[in-house]
Write a protein that holds these residues in place. Structure first.
Motif, mmCIF file in Angstrom:
data_model
loop_
_atom_site.group_PDB
_atom_site.id
_atom_site.type_symbol
_atom_site.label_atom_id
_atom_site.label_comp_id
_atom_site.label_asym_id
_atom_site.label_seq_id
_atom_site.Cartn_x
_atom_site.Cartn_y
_atom_site.Cartn_z
ATOM 1 N N GLU A 1 0.828 -1.206 0.000
ATOM 2 C CA GLU A 1 0.000 0.000 0.000
ATOM 3 C C GLU A 1 0.865 1.260 0.000
ATOM 4 O O GLU A 1 1.829 1.354 0.762
ATOM 5 N N PRO A 2 0.556 2.247 -0.835
ATOM 6 C CA PRO A 2 1.283 3.530 -0.800
ATOM 7 C C PRO A 2 1.066 4.228 0.544
ATOM 8 O O PRO A 2 -0.049 4.251 1.066
ATOM 9 N N LEU A 3 2.137 4.798 1.079
ATOM 10 C CA LEU A 3 2.071 5.442 2.385
ATOM 11 C C LEU A 3 2.888 6.734 2.392
ATOM 12 O O LEU A 3 3.825 6.882 1.599
ATOM 13 N N VAL A 4 2.520 7.612 3.306
ATOM 14 C CA VAL A 4 3.328 8.793 3.601
ATOM 15 C C VAL A 4 3.891 8.610 5.004
ATOM 16 O O VAL A 4 3.161 8.280 5.940
ATOM 17 N N TYR A 5 5.188 8.838 5.150
ATOM 18 C CA TYR A 5 5.830 8.836 6.459
ATOM 19 C C TYR A 5 6.163 10.283 6.812
ATOM 20 O O TYR A 5 6.925 10.942 6.110
ATOM 21 N N ILE A 6 5.565 10.768 7.888
ATOM 22 C CA ILE A 6 5.776 12.144 8.333
ATOM 23 C C ILE A 6 6.753 12.126 9.507
ATOM 24 O O ILE A 6 6.531 11.418 10.491
ATOM 25 N N PHE A 7 7.822 12.911 9.404
ATOM 26 C CA PHE A 7 8.886 12.893 10.400
ATOM 27 C C PHE A 7 8.964 14.216 11.150
ATOM 28 O O PHE A 7 8.588 15.269 10.627
ATOM 29 N N GLY A 8 9.478 14.152 12.382
ATOM 30 C CA GLY A 8 9.673 15.357 13.171
ATOM 31 C C GLY A 8 10.620 15.104 14.316
ATOM 32 O O GLY A 8 11.002 13.961 14.593
ATOM 33 N N SER A 9 10.987 16.162 15.010
ATOM 34 C CA SER A 9 11.890 16.032 16.149
ATOM 35 C C SER A 9 11.197 15.397 17.352
ATOM 36 O O SER A 9 11.852 14.808 18.214
ATOM 37 N N ASP A 10 9.881 15.517 17.417
ATOM 38 C CA ASP A 10 9.101 14.884 18.482
ATOM 39 C C ASP A 10 7.672 14.702 17.968
ATOM 40 O O ASP A 10 7.325 15.170 16.878
ATOM 41 N N PRO A 11 6.807 13.997 18.721
ATOM 42 C CA PRO A 11 5.440 13.748 18.243
ATOM 43 C C PRO A 11 4.629 15.012 17.991
ATOM 44 O O PRO A 11 3.757 15.026 17.118
ATOM 45 N N PHE A 12 4.898 16.075 18.741
ATOM 46 C CA PHE A 12 4.145 17.313 18.558
ATOM 47 C C PHE A 12 4.452 17.949 17.200
ATOM 48 O O PHE A 12 3.559 18.473 16.535
ATOM 49 N N GLU A 13 5.706 17.892 16.795
ATOM 50 C CA GLU A 13 6.062 18.427 15.485
ATOM 51 C C GLU A 13 5.414 17.604 14.379
ATOM 52 O O GLU A 13 4.960 18.146 13.369
ATOM 53 N N VAL A 14 5.348 16.297 14.577
ATOM 54 C CA VAL A 14 4.680 15.434 13.598
ATOM 55 C C VAL A 14 3.207 15.790 13.482
ATOM 56 O O VAL A 14 2.665 15.931 12.383
ATOM 57 N N VAL A 15 2.540 15.967 14.631
ATOM 58 C CA VAL A 15 1.118 16.320 14.623
ATOM 59 C C VAL A 15 0.906 17.674 13.962
ATOM 60 O O VAL A 15 -0.059 17.863 13.209
ATOM 61 N N ASP A 16 1.797 18.618 14.207
ATOM 62 C CA ASP A 16 1.683 19.939 13.572
ATOM 63 C C ASP A 16 1.748 19.814 12.048
ATOM 64 O O ASP A 16 1.043 20.527 11.321
ATOM 65 N N LYS A 17 2.583 18.924 11.543
ATOM 66 C CA LYS A 17 2.693 18.732 10.090
ATOM 67 C C LYS A 17 1.437 18.070 9.530
ATOM 68 O O LYS A 17 1.001 18.376 8.416
ATOM 69 N N VAL A 18 0.840 17.170 10.300
ATOM 70 C CA VAL A 18 -0.438 16.577 9.890
ATOM 71 C C VAL A 18 -1.500 17.662 9.790
ATOM 72 O O VAL A 18 -2.303 17.691 8.850
ATOM 73 N N LYS A 19 -1.502 18.581 10.750
ATOM 74 C CA LYS A 19 -2.459 19.694 10.729
ATOM 75 C C LYS A 19 -2.296 20.519 9.458
ATOM 76 O O LYS A 19 -3.285 20.925 8.833
ATOM 77 N N LYS A 20 -1.050 20.799 9.083
ATOM 78 C CA LYS A 20 -0.799 21.579 7.878
ATOM 79 C C LYS A 20 -1.385 20.886 6.652
ATOM 80 O O LYS A 20 -2.011 21.519 5.788
ATOM 81 N N ILE A 21 -1.178 19.601 6.580
ATOM 82 C CA ILE A 21 -1.695 18.817 5.444
ATOM 83 C C ILE A 21 -3.215 18.884 5.402
ATOM 84 O O ILE A 21 -3.837 19.114 4.366
ATOM 85 N N MET A 22 -3.833 18.702 6.584
ATOM 86 C CA MET A 22 -5.299 18.669 6.636
ATOM 87 C C MET A 22 -5.899 20.045 6.367
ATOM 88 O O MET A 22 -6.973 20.136 5.776
ATOM 89 N N GLU A 23 -5.225 21.102 6.791
ATOM 90 C CA GLU A 23 -5.720 22.453 6.515
ATOM 91 C C GLU A 23 -5.769 22.723 5.019
ATOM 92 O O GLU A 23 -6.714 23.356 4.509
ATOM 93 N N VAL A 24 -4.760 22.273 4.305
ATOM 94 C CA VAL A 24 -4.724 22.460 2.861
ATOM 95 C C VAL A 24 -5.785 21.594 2.178
ATOM 96 O O VAL A 24 -6.455 22.036 1.234
ATOM 97 N N MET A 25 -5.979 20.382 2.696
ATOM 98 C CA MET A 25 -6.990 19.493 2.119
ATOM 99 C C MET A 25 -8.385 20.065 2.283
ATOM 100 O O MET A 25 -9.232 19.925 1.419
ATOM 101 N N GLU A 26 -8.620 20.728 3.414
ATOM 102 C CA GLU A 26 -9.951 21.281 3.688
ATOM 103 C C GLU A 26 -10.209 22.540 2.852
ATOM 104 O O GLU A 26 -11.330 22.880 2.596
#
Length: 296
Positions: A271-296
């Motif tokens: 299955e195709p996947l995206v791996y989102i990386f960050g210095s800690d889990p909060f940075e990862v979640v922030d990047k997910v937010k950015k993606i979802m904001e653009v999608m919306e």
């Protein structure tokens, strides 16, 4: 006597509360609600919003601003006042135990940096685990996150700086799944993942600043959102590779770079996947937010 508690009360908390209040107010929270969360009066919230508070040095602002964003996000995800207090206290403790605040506190109190560090020399494992729990909670609360969960399900992994084996990496047992159409996850724990934990360990060896990863679905709309969000990414194709080979291909991208995401196009049966990386889990979640904001 300028103890750490005095330093926190006089130098850190006015600015931190003011920044949190401003973020929450910009998100539409009433001043009375903000006052309740911060444990202050509504008049004090109004004072903070007007800019009437003691401001620290730019170096301290740079340290505290990300924490203010994290605390505000935690509040907006539905955390209780008690949880907010515990979270904020742990973040400040981590700043001391990591040494980030000791240079500033030692100057304020007239003591050596080594003396400061000795005051906060505790094992950080529980702090890492608590941070991951909070990040997972925020992730699950994001409206529409269920659309990002792939068929193989998602996992969020966090490798503390001293982690060397998958057993020392924090992840989610059974991964993040859907229950009646809603994201669901068991509490994170050490040693709960093999592939995701091995991946972040391999990546962190290439770039020690990258300590956390989350996998989500990859499709055309998500790829477009990643591009629009400005996240730095590279593409790979791991179809036909075993886990060890796939990890080597992905981690090799971090040899001389720090990427926000890797888009794995998969292959036959993968299955195709995206791996989102960050210095800690909060940075990862922030990047997910950015993606979802653009999608919306």
């Amino acid at each position: 006597m300028k103890t750490p508690s005095v330093y926190i009360a006089e130098e850190l908390m006015p600015y931190l509360r003011a920044k949190i209040a401003q973020i929450l107010y910009n998100k539409g929270l009433r001043q009375s609600k903000i006052a309740s969360y911060l444990g202050i009066t509504q008049a004090m919230v109004s004072k903070y919003l007007s800019g009437s508070y003691k401001k620290p040095s730019p170096d301290i602002m740079e340290i505290l601003d990300p924490i203010a964003e994290q605390v505000a996000g935690f509040i907006l995800s539905g955390a209780s006042r008690e949880e907010v207090i515990a979270f904020t206290a742990r973040k400040i403790l981590r700043l001391f135990s990591s040494g980030k605040l000791c240079r500033h506190y030692s100057s304020y109190a007239g003591i050596s940096e080594s003396a400061c560090r000795s005051l906060f020399s505790t094992s950080p494992e529980l702090h890492f685990l608590e941070e991951t729990k909070i990040a997972v909670r925020e992730l699950l609360s994001l409206p529409g996150f269920s659309r990002l969960i792939p068929e193989v399900r998602s996992n969020l992994a966090y490798a503390p700086a001293n982690a060397e084996t998958p057993e020392e990496v924090i992840a989610i047992p059974g991964r993040i799944t859907l229950v009646k159409g809603r994201p669901y996850a068991l509490p994170p724990e050490f040693g709960a993942s093999r592939f995701t934990a091995s991946l972040i360990l391999s990546v962190s060896k290439k770039n020690p600043m990258v300590r956390s990863v989350l996998n989500i679905r990859l499709n055309e709309s998500i790829e477009k959102a990643i591009k629009k969000s400005g996240l730095k990414f590279r593409k790979v194709k791991t179809g036909g590779l075993n886990d060890e080979e796939a990890i080597a291909v992905i981690s090799a991208l971090f040899e001389d770079d720090k990427l926000d995401a890797v888009l794995d196009e998969g292959g036959k049966g993968i299955e195709p996947l995206v791996y989102i990386f960050g210095s800690d889990p909060f940075e990862v979640v922030d990047k997910v937010k950015k993606i979802m904001e653009v999608m919306e």
